[in-house]
Design a protein around this motif. Structure first.
Motif, short mmCIF file in Angstrom:
data_model
loop_
_atom_site.label_atom_id
_atom_site.label_comp_id
_atom_site.label_asym_id
_atom_site.label_seq_id
_atom_site.Cartn_x
_atom_site.Cartn_y
_atom_site.Cartn_z
N THR A 132 0.84 -1.19 0.00
CA THR A 132 0.00 0.00 0.00
C THR A 132 0.88 1.24 0.00
N HIS A 133 0.25 2.40 -0.20
CA HIS A 133 0.95 3.68 -0.12
C HIS A 133 0.36 4.46 1.06
N LEU A 134 1.26 4.96 1.90
CA LEU A 134 0.84 5.70 3.09
C LEU A 134 1.62 7.01 3.20
N ARG A 135 1.04 7.95 3.92
CA ARG A 135 1.69 9.25 4.12
C ARG A 135 2.60 9.17 5.34
N ALA A 136 3.85 9.57 5.14
CA ALA A 136 4.84 9.48 6.22
C ALA A 136 4.60 10.54 7.28
N VAL A 137 4.63 10.13 8.54
CA VAL A 137 4.61 11.06 9.66
C VAL A 137 5.76 10.66 10.58
N PRO A 138 6.43 11.63 11.21
CA PRO A 138 7.58 11.30 12.06
C PRO A 138 7.15 10.59 13.33
N ARG A 139 7.95 9.64 13.73
CA ARG A 139 7.76 8.98 15.01
C ARG A 139 8.93 9.36 15.90
N LEU A 140 8.65 9.85 17.08
CA LEU A 140 9.70 10.44 17.90
C LEU A 140 10.60 9.41 18.56
N LYS A 141 10.11 8.20 18.74
CA LYS A 141 10.94 7.18 19.38
C LYS A 141 12.16 6.89 18.51
N ALA A 142 13.34 7.19 19.03
CA ALA A 142 14.54 7.17 18.20
C ALA A 142 15.27 5.83 18.19
N ASP A 143 15.17 5.06 19.28
CA ASP A 143 15.99 3.86 19.42
C ASP A 143 15.30 2.62 18.87
N THR A 144 14.74 2.72 17.68
CA THR A 144 14.07 1.58 17.08
C THR A 144 14.04 1.73 15.57
N ASN A 145 13.95 0.60 14.87
CA ASN A 145 13.67 0.69 13.44
C ASN A 145 12.37 -0.05 13.13
N ARG A 181 21.98 -3.88 18.40
CA ARG A 181 21.23 -4.81 19.24
C ARG A 181 19.73 -4.52 19.16
N ASP A 182 19.38 -3.27 18.95
CA ASP A 182 17.97 -2.87 18.85
C ASP A 182 17.51 -2.71 17.41
N THR A 183 18.34 -3.15 16.46
CA THR A 183 18.01 -3.01 15.04
C THR A 183 17.49 -4.35 14.51
N LEU A 184 16.25 -4.35 14.06
CA LEU A 184 15.63 -5.60 13.62
C LEU A 184 16.13 -6.03 12.25
N THR A 185 16.29 -5.07 11.32
CA THR A 185 16.70 -5.40 9.96
C THR A 185 17.89 -4.51 9.57
N LEU A 186 18.65 -4.99 8.61
CA LEU A 186 19.79 -4.23 8.10
C LEU A 186 19.86 -4.48 6.60
N SER A 187 19.82 -3.39 5.82
CA SER A 187 19.80 -3.49 4.36
C SER A 187 21.04 -2.81 3.79
N GLN A 188 21.50 -3.30 2.66
CA GLN A 188 22.63 -2.68 1.99
C GLN A 188 22.28 -1.22 1.64
#
Length: 233
Positions: free
Chosen positions: A76-89, A213-220
């Motif tokens: 789907t296509h969604l409108r981006a809004v900022p999420r303030l929680k910084a220590d997560t992906n 450690r708190d990063t669920l995914t890692l992409s090139q």
């Protein structure tokens, strides 16, 4: 009389020369216009060919993803809004995303956590993408809450503010999981300096491990922000 004929001949010759110069100048302008038109047409053809290849690639990728996803499809296509929680992906998705996934038994087929591909197009037409998890399905309808760690991989040097309100393609993807993986990182911008001058005394290995450690995914191609003593690098 001879002088008058000579003067008339000179005027006639001058007129002929003027017309030849005007004709030559007109031909040069016409040639320049045709050249620019040809260049513009070539650029249009190149863009059309690029779009065609991207559509083919997108279709092939969609078929591949559907096969990997065992028939479960969410895009789907969604409108981006900022999420303030910084220590997560991990992003926030709206409630109807959960309903769409539940109707296909996505959690039963995939297990947890679910992972998603996010893709945007920049103002210049560049395609940027990254991957992430989902934390909750509490976002406002039609929006996706994107934390800074994810937004940075999409915006890069354009700055996080450029993502606010942008159209984001969100697609469910089943990513491979590895017990071990080799990853190379490259410092960007000012590196580990304050204002490009004072070198920061930082145990980069420990800080990276704590961040990942708190990063669920890692992409090139991902940009990974790390924090140390209240500074983001």
């Amino acid at each position: 009389m001879d002088l008058e004929f000579a003067a008339a001949e000179r005027r006639l010759q001058k007129d002929r020369d003027s017309r030849r110069r005007a004709a030559a100048s007109r031909q040069l302008r016409e040639a320049s216009v045709k050249e620019r038109a040809a260049e513009a047409a070539e650029r249009v053809r190149e863009r059309a060919e690029l779009r065609r290849r991207e559509r083919i690639q997108a279709l092939e990728e969609a078929r591949r993803v559907e096969e990997v996803n065992q028939g479960v499809r969410y895009e789907t296509h969604l409108r981006a809004v900022p999420r303030l929680k910084a220590d997560t992906n991990r992003i926030l998705l709206p409630k109807d995303a959960l309903e769409a996934l539940d109707s296909q038994r996505a959690l039963d087929i995939f297990g947890s956590p679910l992972t998603f591909e996010l893709m945007i197009r920049t103002a210049s037409g560049e395609r940027r993408q990254t991957h992430c998890g989902v934390e909750e399905f509490t976002a406002e309808q039609g929006t996706v809450g994107i934390p800074p760690a994810v937004a940075l991989s999409l915006t890069r040097e354009d700055g996080l503010d450029s993502l606010n309100g942008a159209d984001v393609q969100v697609r469910l993807v089943k990513l491979p999981r590895y017990d071990k993986a080799f990853v190379a990182f490259q410092p960007r911008g000012q590196g580990f300096h304050i204002n490009g001058e004072d070198v920061v005394n930082i145990d980069i290995k420990s800080v990276l491990l704590r961040t990942l450690r708190d990063t669920l995914t890692l992409s090139q191609g991902d940009w990974i922000p790390i924090r140390h003593d209240g500074q983001t690098f």
